[in-house]
Design a protein around this motif. Structure first.
Motif, PDB file in Angstrom:
ATOM      1  N   GLU A 194      42.558  29.877  29.938  1.00  0.00           N
ATOM      2  CA  GLU A 194      42.940  31.109  29.119  1.00  0.00           C
ATOM      3  C   GLU A 194      43.481  32.151  29.790  1.00  0.00           C
ATOM      4  N   PRO A 195      44.648  32.363  28.373  1.00  0.00           N
ATOM      5  CA  PRO A 195      45.192  33.640  29.488  1.00  0.00           C
ATOM      6  C   PRO A 195      43.990  35.340  29.558  1.00  0.00           C
ATOM      7  N   ALA A 196      44.247  36.035  30.711  1.00  0.00           N
ATOM      8  CA  ALA A 196      43.605  36.945  30.621  1.00  0.00           C
ATOM      9  C   ALA A 196      44.043  37.569  31.624  1.00  0.00           C
ATOM     10  N   GLY A 197      44.388  39.239  31.265  1.00  0.00           N
ATOM     11  CA  GLY A 197      45.119  40.060  32.830  1.00  0.00           C
ATOM     12  C   GLY A 197      46.306  39.462  32.511  1.00  0.00           C
ATOM     13  N   PRO A 198      46.856  39.819  33.881  1.00  0.00           N
ATOM     14  CA  PRO A 198      48.339  39.776  34.036  1.00  0.00           C
ATOM     15  C   PRO A 198      49.676  38.352  33.427  1.00  0.00           C
ATOM     16  N   THR A 199      50.189  38.747  32.972  1.00  0.00           N
ATOM     17  CA  THR A 199      51.379  37.701  32.472  1.00  0.00           C
ATOM     18  C   THR A 199      51.217  36.213  33.394  1.00  0.00           C
ATOM     19  N   GLY A 200      50.620  35.173  32.323  1.00  0.00           N
ATOM     20  CA  GLY A 200      50.809  33.962  33.366  1.00  0.00           C
ATOM     21  C   GLY A 200      49.431  33.012  34.186  1.00  0.00           C
ATOM     22  N   SER A 201      48.688  34.853  34.002  1.00  0.00           N
ATOM     23  CA  SER A 201      47.013  34.650  34.569  1.00  0.00           C
ATOM     24  C   SER A 201      46.169  34.868  33.920  1.00  0.00           C
ATOM     25  N   THR A 202      44.718  33.746  33.612  1.00  0.00           N
ATOM     26  CA  THR A 202      44.109  32.864  33.111  1.00  0.00           C
ATOM     27  C   THR A 202      41.999  33.266  34.397  1.00  0.00           C
ATOM     28  N   VAL A 203      42.005  33.467  32.672  1.00  0.00           N
ATOM     29  CA  VAL A 203      39.841  33.590  33.407  1.00  0.00           C
ATOM     30  C   VAL A 203      39.396  32.985  35.121  1.00  0.00           C
ATOM     31  N   ARG A 204      39.760  31.775  35.223  1.00  0.00           N
ATOM     32  CA  ARG A 204      40.500  31.397  36.059  1.00  0.00           C
ATOM     33  C   ARG A 204      40.195  31.997  37.299  1.00  0.00           C
ATOM     34  N   HIS A 205      41.945  32.040  37.123  1.00  0.00           N
ATOM     35  CA  HIS A 205      42.292  33.370  38.384  1.00  0.00           C
ATOM     36  C   HIS A 205      42.038  34.629  38.590  1.00  0.00           C
ATOM     37  N   LEU A 206      41.151  35.250  37.947  1.00  0.00           N
ATOM     38  CA  LEU A 206      40.354  36.218  37.672  1.00  0.00           C
ATOM     39  C   LEU A 206      39.599  35.949  38.617  1.00  0.00           C
ATOM     40  N   LEU A 207      38.497  35.360  38.613  1.00  0.00           N
ATOM     41  CA  LEU A 207      37.492  35.152  38.589  1.00  0.00           C
ATOM     42  C   LEU A 207      37.530  35.033  39.911  1.00  0.00           C
ATOM     43  N   ALA A 208      39.026  33.967  40.807  1.00  0.00           N
ATOM     44  CA  ALA A 208      39.181  33.034  42.200  1.00  0.00           C
ATOM     45  C   ALA A 208      40.147  34.420  42.658  1.00  0.00           C
ATOM     46  N   HIS A 209      40.809  35.542  42.512  1.00  0.00           N
ATOM     47  CA  HIS A 209      41.213  36.433  42.962  1.00  0.00           C
ATOM     48  C   HIS A 209      42.406  36.025  43.638  1.00  0.00           C
ATOM     49  N   THR A 210      42.996  35.244  42.006  1.00  0.00           N
ATOM     50  CA  THR A 210      44.401  34.946  42.653  1.00  0.00           C
ATOM     51  C   THR A 210      45.540  34.848  41.326  1.00  0.00           C
ATOM     52  N   SER A 211      45.173  36.401  40.382  1.00  0.00           N
ATOM     53  CA  SER A 211      45.698  36.910  39.325  1.00  0.00           C
ATOM     54  C   SER A 211      46.968  37.515  39.628  1.00  0.00           C
ATOM     55  N   GLY A 212      46.762  38.048  40.773  1.00  0.00           N
ATOM     56  CA  GLY A 212      48.491  38.616  41.242  1.00  0.00           C
ATOM     57  C   GLY A 212      47.919  40.038  41.272  1.00  0.00           C
ATOM     58  N   LEU A 213      46.561  41.275  40.604  1.00  0.00           N
ATOM     59  CA  LEU A 213      46.564  42.380  39.985  1.00  0.00           C
ATOM     60  C   LEU A 213      45.906  42.919  41.813  1.00  0.00           C
ATOM     61  N   ALA A 214      46.443  43.783  41.795  1.00  0.00           N
ATOM     62  CA  ALA A 214      46.208  44.966  42.870  1.00  0.00           C
ATOM     63  C   ALA A 214      45.551  44.713  43.153  1.00  0.00           C
ATOM     64  N   PHE A 215      44.399  45.416  44.467  1.00  0.00           N
ATOM     65  CA  PHE A 215      42.972  45.898  45.231  1.00  0.00           C
ATOM     66  C   PHE A 215      42.430  46.197  43.286  1.00  0.00           C
ATOM     67  N   ASP A 216      43.186  47.653  43.619  1.00  0.00           N
ATOM     68  CA  ASP A 216      41.944  49.145  43.204  1.00  0.00           C
ATOM     69  C   ASP A 216      43.133  49.918  41.596  1.00  0.00           C
ATOM     70  N   GLU A 217      44.023  49.062  41.076  1.00  0.00           N
ATOM     71  CA  GLU A 217      45.122  49.295  40.069  1.00  0.00           C
ATOM     72  C   GLU A 217      45.005  48.631  39.647  1.00  0.00           C
ATOM     73  N   HIS A 218      45.628  48.444  38.284  1.00  0.00           N
ATOM     74  CA  HIS A 218      46.536  47.355  38.089  1.00  0.00           C
ATOM     75  C   HIS A 218      47.656  47.261  37.105  1.00  0.00           C
ATOM     76  N   ARG A 219      48.229  47.554  38.837  1.00  0.00           N
ATOM     77  CA  ARG A 219      49.760  46.313  39.020  1.00  0.00           C
ATOM     78  C   ARG A 219      49.581  45.497  39.327  1.00  0.00           C
ATOM     79  N   VAL A 220      50.620  44.574  39.074  1.00  0.00           N
ATOM     80  CA  VAL A 220      50.806  42.725  39.316  1.00  0.00           C
ATOM     81  C   VAL A 220      51.560  43.428  40.977  1.00  0.00           C
ATOM     82  N   THR A 221      51.363  42.492  41.554  1.00  0.00           N
ATOM     83  CA  THR A 221      52.033  42.388  43.519  1.00  0.00           C
ATOM     84  C   THR A 221      51.942  40.794  43.595  1.00  0.00           C
ATOM     85  N   ALA A 222      51.832  40.016  43.150  1.00  0.00           N
ATOM     86  CA  ALA A 222      52.216  38.245  43.138  1.00  0.00           C
ATOM     87  C   ALA A 222      52.468  37.907  42.015  1.00  0.00           C
TER      88      ALA A 222
END
Length: 273
Positions: free
Chosen positions: A66-94
């Motif tokens: 299900e969607p979580a985090g930045p647009t297009g990202s899911t719970v799975r993306h967040l758990l697997a460090h592939t959401s595109g969020l930067a290391f320590d700030e809520h900024r999308v970099t990919a």
């Protein structure tokens, strides 16, 4: 059985260190140091947080895709460090799923997502879902689900036994957590440089063929776990049938890179004998 190899922690250049090796049935094969001493976990917090997220998934509070985090990202993306969020700030970099961008911000987004879905603050959800049932009474989450856990070797041994022989989760869920998500994704393993591929499961880093790595040269490719910038680690080697937790109070650095791999190799060699 008392593992002599654990005595190596006494030579580590740290003020305080403790370590234990535990089997799936909870048998502690060996332990050294102050096992009840509370250490900051740094990123070893992440596997605990991930386990709570997986409990929320099994309870039906969240779905992995299900969607979580930045647009297009899911719970799975967040758990697997592939959401595109930067290391320590809520900024999308990919774009989601494109690169393995190790992200504390991603785990903070996960905590917020589960808190909203369950109407329970994430630290309290972690306590009710994981810490309390496992008897991890000395463990607390005092802030970010990415890095603000505090625990003891005694408590991490309980968690390591659970991950090896799950009672709180369906074994199939844990098998998924230690399976590579988004295979072939490259990225940086903090402290160890670029890895291609940089394999991760759901909240757990997977060793596979990574080199250099913080586990042992003799660790199986199926070994998974996490290390923390506070000089902490937890690995689980399904081939060896054991897990090892080591906690210190000195920040990760060259000392750890030099000490941890020979330590793990010594533990596995002694178990092999």
């Amino acid at each position: 059985m008392s593992l002599q190899s654990l005595a190596l922690i006494e030579n580590w250049p740290v003020p305080t260190a403790a370590a234990a090796v535990v089997r799936a049935d909870g048998t502690v094969l060996g332990a050294r140091g102050p096992l009840g001493h509370r250490f900051p976990l740094a990123s070893v917090t992440k596997p605990l947080a991930a386990y709570a997220v997986l409990v929320a998934y099994e309870e039906g509070a969240v779905e992995l895709d299900e969607p979580a985090g930045p647009t297009g990202s899911t719970v799975r993306h967040l758990l697997a460090h592939t959401s595109g969020l930067a290391f320590d700030e809520h900024r999308v970099t990919a774009a989601p799923g494109e690169r393995r961008l190790y992200s504390n911000a991603g785990f903070e987004a996960l905590g917020d997502h589960v808190a909203k879905a369950t109407d329970i603050p994430f630290a309290e959800y972690l306590r009710q879902a994981v810490l309390e049932p496992l008897g991890m009474t000395a463990t607390t989450l005092d802030g970010s689900p990415a890095k603000d856990g505090v625990s003891t070797v005694d408590d991490l041994a309980r968690f390591a036994a659970e991950v090896q022989a799950p009672r709180l989760l369906d074994p199939r869920t844990v098998a998924e957590a230690m399976t590579v998500q988004y295979p072939g994704t490259k990225g940086v393993l903090p402290g160890y440089g670029h890895q291609n591929p940089n394999d991760w499961g759901l909240g757990f880093e997977i060793r596979d063929s990574k080199s250099p790595h913080w586990t042992g040269t003799s660790s199986s490719s199926r070994t998974f776990g996490h290390f923390g910038q506070s000089g902490t680690f937890l690995w689980i080697d399904p081939v060896a049938g054991v897990a090892c937790a080591a906690l210190t109070d000195r920040a990760f650095g060259p000392w750890a890179i030099e000490a941890w791999t020979p330590f793990t190799d010594a533990v596995l060699a002694e178990l092999g004998r």
